[in-house]
Enzyme design. Structure first.
Site, PDB file in Angstrom:
ATOM      1  N   ASP A 149       0.784  -1.243   0.000  1.00 49.55           N
ATOM      2  CA  ASP A 149       0.000   0.000   0.000  1.00 49.55           C
ATOM      3  C   ASP A 149       0.818   1.297   0.000  1.00 49.55           C
ATOM      4  O   ASP A 149       1.810   1.407   0.728  1.00 49.55           O
ATOM      5  CB  ASP A 149      -0.883   0.081   1.254  1.00 49.55           C
ATOM      6  CG  ASP A 149      -1.618  -1.202   1.554  1.00 49.55           C
ATOM      7  OD1 ASP A 149      -1.543  -2.139   0.755  1.00 49.55           O
ATOM      8  OD2 ASP A 149      -2.258  -1.238   2.605  1.00 49.55           O
ATOM      9  N   TYR A 174       1.741  -1.311  10.016  1.00 55.30           N
ATOM     10  CA  TYR A 174       0.767  -1.412   8.937  1.00 55.30           C
ATOM     11  C   TYR A 174       0.367  -0.022   8.425  1.00 55.30           C
ATOM     12  O   TYR A 174       0.787   0.998   8.940  1.00 55.30           O
ATOM     13  CB  TYR A 174      -0.447  -2.215   9.415  1.00 55.30           C
ATOM     14  CG  TYR A 174      -0.292  -3.715   9.207  1.00 55.30           C
ATOM     15  CD1 TYR A 174       0.954  -4.284   8.954  1.00 55.30           C
ATOM     16  CD2 TYR A 174      -1.390  -4.560   9.259  1.00 55.30           C
ATOM     17  CE1 TYR A 174       1.091  -5.655   8.748  1.00 55.30           C
ATOM     18  CE2 TYR A 174      -1.262  -5.933   9.063  1.00 55.30           C
ATOM     19  CZ  TYR A 174      -0.025  -6.477   8.810  1.00 55.30           C
ATOM     20  OH  TYR A 174       0.099  -7.823   8.603  1.00 55.30           O
TER      21      TYR A 174
HETATM   22  C1  FRU Z   1      -3.945  -3.701   2.513  1.00 53.90           C
HETATM   23  C2  FRU Z   1      -3.401  -4.129   3.851  1.00 53.90           C
HETATM   24  C3  FRU Z   1      -3.770  -3.156   4.947  1.00 53.90           C
HETATM   25  C4  FRU Z   1      -2.669  -3.363   5.948  1.00 53.90           C
HETATM   26  C5  FRU Z   1      -1.482  -3.577   5.051  1.00 53.90           C
HETATM   27  C6  FRU Z   1      -0.436  -4.494   5.611  1.00 53.90           C
HETATM   28  O1  FRU Z   1      -3.223  -4.205   1.446  1.00 53.90           O
HETATM   29  O2  FRU Z   1      -3.823  -5.432   4.176  1.00 53.90           O
HETATM   30  O3  FRU Z   1      -5.059  -3.338   5.478  1.00 53.90           O
HETATM   31  O4  FRU Z   1      -2.497  -2.258   6.790  1.00 53.90           O
HETATM   32  O5  FRU Z   1      -1.987  -4.118   3.853  1.00 53.90           O
HETATM   33  O6  FRU Z   1       0.676  -4.539   4.768  1.00 53.90           O
END
Ligand code: FRU
Length: 468
Positions: A41, A100
């Site tokens: 992300d 995250y």
């Molecule tokens: C989306 C996600 C988010 C999380 C992140 C972890 O792709 O699953 O919800 O914060 O990736 O890498």
């Protein structure tokens, strides 16, 4: 999962391996991608103190979804990007299984990151802390620790804080899953970013007439746009339909009336944000001049991703180009930011039967196409089929070899296609629809036009503009 001890030493060793990715014939020439490891992300996208910052979910240690750190790029113009030192790594108890996704804000002149500390337990359960980190004078980020614990009524899947300021107050939307396994978006309010009050659920499965809308909503983003409010989200478990929501994990949007006082969002139907094979977890930022800019992750965490050939070269995934969002006629329009036109070299034009058209080099290319019916073949690895009633995109499954199809339905008047070495972004009717996809051609990739219709082409090769 045990923490890699001595993170900095580990990273130094990893970065030594980076030239392998840059030498890969699939490594993008003008899109953002990791120099090593797995990127997912976009995080913390912000225009701050005269510059754009984009952070990203990054496992620098391998091409799988572990050890999530925040990488960091900076840009003056949304076109040329520079590497900044790693911003966050999972080295505290409260973020030990990953820093995250989240966002960035300007807190009285201090670039402040809001992220989720992900913590997993031996029994398979997990918890999540919403945390802050502040930029220091030397450009590093100092963690301030958790500011919000798991709210009552939700599983450990509560994450991805998007924070913004409105009339002196801070607001946060969070992706969540409730105890009944329904995906939700939660709203919180704060005076100081440190102490947060819950304002309830503003969208999700079972609210506002939404059924079959998934078990977990990730990466929400709520903002005002052209007289309405738009909520972008990633509803996992959304029911597949014959022509949309065909990816394992889709990205969607809806618009409506957001009321700060009553903390309610009365919205219309959920719609797909991008109809291609790879598009997820987008995040927006306000540009200096008030434009709303979106960048998405050109990836989806499904069975196909681990089969992508770039893994053998030590890297995987890329971002979309930055896109400007507009809301008009009940639709969300996406167009590549105008700054990207600086990458164009001399313009060429061509008109005639599709099958007589020149063969184009897809490595760094932008083209505009007007055609009633045409097939555009990308090195035999991806096919774009334009018909009267819509656009189809076909690609062979990396898992089974069968042909997979994605659709955009509607009257096709104009196409604008931005190509990099292993990606295409197709903008239909000046942004009414978008299809983003990766493909992995045997280099160098060639584009051929097929069919008996008359077509009109305008095209440019694009300057290479790799991250420095
Ligand atoms: C989306 C996600 C988010 C999380 C992140 C972890 O792709 O699953 O919800 O914060 O990736 O890498």
């Amino acid at each position: 999962m045990t923490l890699p001890s001595r993170w900095p030493a580990v990273l130094q060793a990893v970065m030594k391996g980076q030239p392998r990715a840059l030498a890969d014939s699939h490594y993008p020439q003008w899109h953002l991608a990791p120099v090593t490891g797995l990127m997912n992300d976009p995080n913390g996208f912000i225009f701050f103190a005269g510059r754009y910052h984009l952070f990203y979910q990054w496992n620098p240690l391998g091409c799988d979804h572990r050890y999530k750190c925040w990488g960091h790029w900076r840009s003056d113009d949304l076109v040329h990007w520079h590497h900044e030192p790693l911003a966050l790594m999972p080295d505290e108890e409260y973020d030990r299984n990953g820093c995250y996704s989240g966002s960035a804000v300007d807190n009285r002149g201090v670039l402040t990151l809001c992220y989720t500390g992900n913590v997993k337990f031996d029994d398979g359960s997990r918890t999540a802390w919403q945390c802050l980190a502040e930029e220091q004078e030397d450009g590093s980020f100092k963690k301030c620790g958790p500011v919000l614990a798991l709210p009552e009524g939700y599983t450990g899947h509560v994450r991805d804080p998007k924070v913004w300021q409105h009339e002196g107050m801070w607001y946060m939307v969070l992706g969540a899953q409730d105890w009944q396994q329904r995906g939700k978006v939660l709203l919180f309010r704060s005076e100081d970013l440190h102490s947060w009050q819950p304002c309830g659920e503003i969208a999700g499965q079972g609210l506002n007439g939404l059924e079959d809308a998934g078990y977990m909503w990730e990466c929400p983003d709520l903002f005002a746009l052209d007289g309405t409010h738009v909520l972008i989200c990633c509803p996992q478990g959304l029911a597949r339909e014959p022509h949309r929501y065909l990816n394992t994990y889709p990205a969607a949007w809806m618009s409506g009336a957001f009321d700060y006082e009553r903390a309610t969002f009365e919205h219309g139907a959920l719609r797909e944000l991008d109809a291609g094979f790879e598009f997820y977890a987008p995040q927006t930022a306000l540009a200096e001049d008030g434009r709303r800019i979106l960048i998405g992750w050109m990836g989806v965490p499904d069975g196909e991703e681990m089969l992508q050939p770039t893994r053998a070269q030590g890297w995987i995934h890329q971002m979309t180009c930055p896109r400007e969002l507009r809301y008009r006629d009940g639709r969300l329009w996406q167009t590549p930011v105008r700054e990207l036109q600086r990458l164009r070299e001399a313009e060429r034009q061509w008109q005639g039967y599709a099958s007589d058209a020149p063969i184009l080099d897809a490595a760094r290319l932008e083209f505009e196409l007007i055609a009633p019916c045409v097939t555009v073949d990308f090195a035999g690895a991806l096919r774009l089929i334009v018909e009267k009633n819509g656009v189809r995109l076909e690609r062979a499954s990396l898992q089974t070899g069968e042909t997979l199809t994605r659709y955009w339905l509607g009257d096709v008047r104009h196409l604008r296609v931005l190509c990099d070495r292993s990606s295409v972004e197709i903008f239909i009717n000046e942004g009414e629809g978008v299809m983003s996809s990766r493909y992995f051609p045997d280099a160098p990739a060639q584009i051929r036009f097929e069919g008996a219709s008359n077509i009109t082409l305008r095209y440019w090769s694009l300057r290479s503009c790799m991250i420095e």
